[in-house]
Design a protein around this motif. Sequence first.
Motif, PDB file in Angstrom:
ATOM      1  N   VAL A 123       6.514  -6.003  -1.905  1.00 35.61           N
ATOM      2  CA  VAL A 123       5.698  -4.858  -2.315  1.00 35.61           C
ATOM      3  C   VAL A 123       6.415  -4.134  -3.450  1.00 35.61           C
ATOM      4  N   PRO A 124       5.725  -3.799  -4.535  1.00 33.12           N
ATOM      5  CA  PRO A 124       6.374  -3.119  -5.661  1.00 33.12           C
ATOM      6  C   PRO A 124       7.009  -1.788  -5.247  1.00 33.12           C
ATOM      7  N   ASP A 125       8.045  -1.399  -5.976  1.00 40.89           N
ATOM      8  CA  ASP A 125       8.774  -0.173  -5.649  1.00 40.89           C
ATOM      9  C   ASP A 125       7.964   1.098  -5.908  1.00 40.89           C
ATOM     10  N   ALA A 148      -0.696 -12.415  -2.561  1.00 38.83           N
ATOM     11  CA  ALA A 148      -1.967 -11.895  -3.082  1.00 38.83           C
ATOM     12  C   ALA A 148      -2.030 -12.048  -4.599  1.00 38.83           C
ATOM     13  N   TYR A 149      -0.928 -11.790  -5.257  1.00 34.10           N
ATOM     14  CA  TYR A 149      -0.862 -11.895  -6.720  1.00 34.10           C
ATOM     15  C   TYR A 149      -1.080 -13.334  -7.173  1.00 34.10           C
ATOM     16  N   ARG A 150      -0.342 -14.268  -6.571  1.00 31.72           N
ATOM     17  CA  ARG A 150      -0.437 -15.660  -7.006  1.00 31.72           C
ATOM     18  C   ARG A 150      -1.804 -16.263  -6.696  1.00 31.72           C
ATOM     19  N   PHE A 151      -2.303 -16.003  -5.487  1.00 33.85           N
ATOM     20  CA  PHE A 151      -3.616 -16.533  -5.131  1.00 33.85           C
ATOM     21  C   PHE A 151      -4.717 -15.817  -5.919  1.00 33.85           C
ATOM     22  N   PHE A 171     -10.404  -4.573   6.082  1.00 30.26           N
ATOM     23  CA  PHE A 171      -9.169  -4.435   6.872  1.00 30.26           C
ATOM     24  C   PHE A 171      -8.002  -4.191   5.905  1.00 30.26           C
ATOM     25  N   CYS A 172      -8.175  -3.205   5.036  1.00 34.06           N
ATOM     26  CA  CYS A 172      -7.299  -3.051   3.873  1.00 34.06           C
ATOM     27  C   CYS A 172      -5.886  -2.600   4.211  1.00 34.06           C
ATOM     28  N   GLY A 173      -5.671  -2.020   5.412  1.00 38.04           N
ATOM     29  CA  GLY A 173      -4.340  -1.528   5.732  1.00 38.04           C
ATOM     30  C   GLY A 173      -3.900  -0.478   4.742  1.00 38.04           C
ATOM     31  N   ALA A 174      -2.606  -0.428   4.468  1.00 36.73           N
ATOM     32  CA  ALA A 174      -2.068   0.579   3.563  1.00 36.73           C
ATOM     33  C   ALA A 174      -2.076   0.128   2.109  1.00 36.73           C
ATOM     34  N   GLY A 175      -2.406  -1.146   1.872  1.00 32.16           N
ATOM     35  CA  GLY A 175      -2.480  -1.625   0.495  1.00 32.16           C
ATOM     36  C   GLY A 175      -1.394  -2.598   0.100  1.00 32.16           C
ATOM     37  N   VAL A 176      -0.717  -3.205   1.080  1.00 31.31           N
ATOM     38  CA  VAL A 176       0.343  -4.171   0.778  1.00 31.31           C
ATOM     39  C   VAL A 176      -0.218  -5.355  -0.018  1.00 31.31           C
ATOM     40  N   GLY A 177      -1.299  -5.953   0.469  1.00 38.17           N
ATOM     41  CA  GLY A 177      -1.921  -7.050  -0.263  1.00 38.17           C
ATOM     42  C   GLY A 177      -2.611  -6.582  -1.530  1.00 38.17           C
ATOM     43  N   ALA A 178      -3.255  -5.420  -1.450  1.00 36.03           N
ATOM     44  CA  ALA A 178      -3.985  -4.901  -2.608  1.00 36.03           C
ATOM     45  C   ALA A 178      -3.062  -4.661  -3.795  1.00 36.03           C
ATOM     46  N   SER A 179      -1.783  -4.353  -3.522  1.00 41.26           N
ATOM     47  CA  SER A 179      -0.824  -4.168  -4.619  1.00 41.26           C
ATOM     48  C   SER A 179      -0.757  -5.423  -5.478  1.00 41.26           C
ATOM     49  N   ASN A 203      -5.128   4.929  -0.627  1.00 39.58           N
ATOM     50  CA  ASN A 203      -5.638   5.741  -1.732  1.00 39.58           C
ATOM     51  C   ASN A 203      -4.511   6.372  -2.538  1.00 39.58           C
ATOM     52  N   ARG A 204      -3.404   6.659  -1.898  1.00 40.81           N
ATOM     53  CA  ARG A 204      -2.233   7.222  -2.573  1.00 40.81           C
ATOM     54  C   ARG A 204      -1.651   6.239  -3.590  1.00 40.81           C
ATOM     55  N   ASN A 205      -1.717   4.938  -3.267  1.00 43.35           N
ATOM     56  CA  ASN A 205      -1.045   3.937  -4.090  1.00 43.35           C
ATOM     57  C   ASN A 205      -1.970   3.057  -4.918  1.00 43.35           C
ATOM     58  N   ILE A 206      -3.130   2.753  -4.404  1.00 43.82           N
ATOM     59  CA  ILE A 206      -3.987   1.744  -5.031  1.00 43.82           C
ATOM     60  C   ILE A 206      -5.120   2.354  -5.844  1.00 43.82           C
ATOM     61  N   GLY A 207      -5.769   3.352  -5.309  1.00 43.57           N
ATOM     62  CA  GLY A 207      -6.914   3.960  -5.975  1.00 43.57           C
ATOM     63  C   GLY A 207      -7.801   4.619  -4.943  1.00 43.57           C
ATOM     64  N   ASN A 208      -8.520   5.613  -5.342  1.00 49.89           N
ATOM     65  CA  ASN A 208      -9.264   6.427  -4.382  1.00 49.89           C
ATOM     66  C   ASN A 208     -10.611   5.798  -4.029  1.00 49.89           C
ATOM     67  N   HIS A 209     -10.567   4.620  -3.420  1.00 48.53           N
ATOM     68  CA  HIS A 209     -11.817   3.940  -3.068  1.00 48.53           C
ATOM     69  C   HIS A 209     -11.806   3.390  -1.643  1.00 48.53           C
ATOM     70  N   ALA A 210     -10.758   3.683  -0.871  1.00 44.03           N
ATOM     71  CA  ALA A 210     -10.717   3.230   0.526  1.00 44.03           C
ATOM     72  C   ALA A 210     -11.379   4.272   1.421  1.00 44.03           C
TER      73      ALA A 210
END
Length: 428
Positions: free
Chosen positions: A386-388, A413-416, A27-35, A59-66
């Motif tokens: 979310v990073p800029d 997501a970062y801290r956990f 349920f990756c969404g657009a990558g808010v948590g993945a960032s 895939n635009r922001n995180i990596g081409n694996h979604a």
Amino acid sequence: MKKSDLSEPRWGMIQQPFNGLTMIDLFCGAGVGASGFKLAGYKIVYAIDNQKYAVDTYNRNIGNHAVLGDIRKLKSEDVPWADIITGGFPCTPFSVAGKGNGVQDKNKGDLGYHFYRIIKEKQPKAFLMENVGGLLTKKHKKFFEELMKLFDEAGYHVTYQQKENGEPDTLNCWEYGVPQLRKRVIAVGIRKDLGKTFTFPSPIPEQSRTTIRDAIGDLPDPNGENNHKGYGIRKDEAPYVDKIPPGGNWRNLPVEDQIAFLGKAFYSGGGRTGFLRKVKFDNPAWTLTSFMNGKNNAQIVDNRDKYTSFPLSNHNDYYQGDFSPRYKSRNRQKQWDEPSFTIVSSARQLPLYPEPARYDIRKMDSYEIAPPRRFTVRECLRLQTVPDWFSFGEDVSLAHQYERCSGIPSLIAYRFGKQIAELLKEPA
């Protein structure tokens, strides 16, 4: 901020080296948590969502694996093994703002079970589950308890926030550095054979918690492309002003534009650097004259110079629809020095911008001034930590951009993610 430098010092999220752990994002969404997980040093090897615009943005922001797909049809043997699996199955069946049909919701009510199924079959070292606080209400608590029991039977020791009496509780993201009053259920499971138990990161001191001002106080007003319109730009300057860098002037234009803008003055020679002249914020201004709108003595303020880390994407537009009766039934605005109300996925239900200040939407008919606007997409992303460097493509509709601002905040997501990685790397 350059794309190659993924650190987000605004929130203390410094890019960590690869921590040796792989991750799957359901349920990756657009990558808010993945960032946040990416900044924490994880190698994300697989992600899935059922909306194409979400997958494309991921895939635009995180990596081409979604990949685009329905988790109900996802076979565990088609998913690579990973050290940690994360996921926030759709919250609408359990949200107090929705119909609240829970597991009886025909479209999304069963998705929590499929998250559990993949965990059980893949047996990662750890998992992280996130969802709305409504999951703990009387109506849905039985389902939460059932899920926790299933994870226990699948071989996981699960940790979640608890009240003093041992009852499950929500986590307020504001207490962990997010400039938003966002209460969520977070559960972390560690495989029992590893002999380890997860402990939640400690909340930060209240005096160090962040506010709306910390998140978006440096952003320019969303007044059109590159934030120039409405700031006193002459009509003859408007076609060229975006081509001038801070500190520059008409000489920075291509020759054909110089001629078009200056006309006969182009051929007269001389300095005349006051034409299309832009102020640099770290330099003194030029002499202020009594006629500031003259063509040859421009002092143009360029917000790109002031907000150097801000990518000029996803900040020019915002939802401008009407206010529903339900929306006008309670306060929707927080002030600059307060944390924001929860950033939701529906543009119509978004909180209001802090200006005009202390605007109570319930008293809208008694005011003589227009109500505050809603937050822009970029402001929502900032409030979600979310990073800029994260952005939506122009092909994603405004409604879908707002929808995908929601999810587990990047900082959480970062801290956990860092806490889980440190635990898994500790000797048994």
